[in-house]
Design an enzyme around this catalytic site. Structure first.
Site, PDB file in Angstrom:
ATOM      1  CB  THR A  44      -0.953   0.014   1.213  1.00 50.96           C
ATOM      2  OG1 THR A  44      -1.794  -1.124   1.138  1.00 50.96           O
ATOM      3  CG2 THR A  44      -1.795   1.284   1.235  1.00 50.96           C
ATOM      4  CB  CYS A  45       3.776   2.260   2.003  1.00 45.51           C
ATOM      5  SG  CYS A  45       4.947   3.623   2.101  1.00 45.51           S
ATOM      6  CB  SER A  46       5.525   0.325  -2.464  1.00 45.76           C
ATOM      7  OG  SER A  46       6.426   0.024  -1.429  1.00 45.76           O
ATOM      8  CG  LEU A  50       7.686   6.222  -1.605  1.00 46.34           C
ATOM      9  CD1 LEU A  50       7.817   7.182  -0.450  1.00 46.34           C
ATOM     10  CD2 LEU A  50       8.465   4.950  -1.319  1.00 46.34           C
TER      11      LEU A  50
END
Length: 68
Positions: A44-46, A50
């Site tokens: 999710t972050c990547s 980000l």
């Protein structure tokens, strides 16, 4: 704007090499943005968080912030 940076040591990656350095030393005489993301390096972050920061790097640099 917070001008007092905690005197803590953190890993910072420069040119592919991770070094442990004090934030005070790293940020001295620089205009910087320090951000954290929940679940760093998770899918999710990547995929969601980000990319927006990466797209904004030129805008940050244009406004006098350093990309370290």
């Amino acid at each position: 704007m917070i001008k007092n940076i905690p005197n803590i040591k953190v890993p910072i990656i420069k040119k592919g090499v991770s070094v442990i350095t004090a934030l005070n030393d790293e940020f001295i005489n620089k205009k910087v943005i320090l951000f954290g993301v929940p679940g760093a390096f998770t899918p999710t972050c990547s995929e969601k968080h980000l990319p927006d920061y990466i797209k904004s790097i030129k805008l940050f640099e244009k406004n006098g912030f350093f990309n370290i």
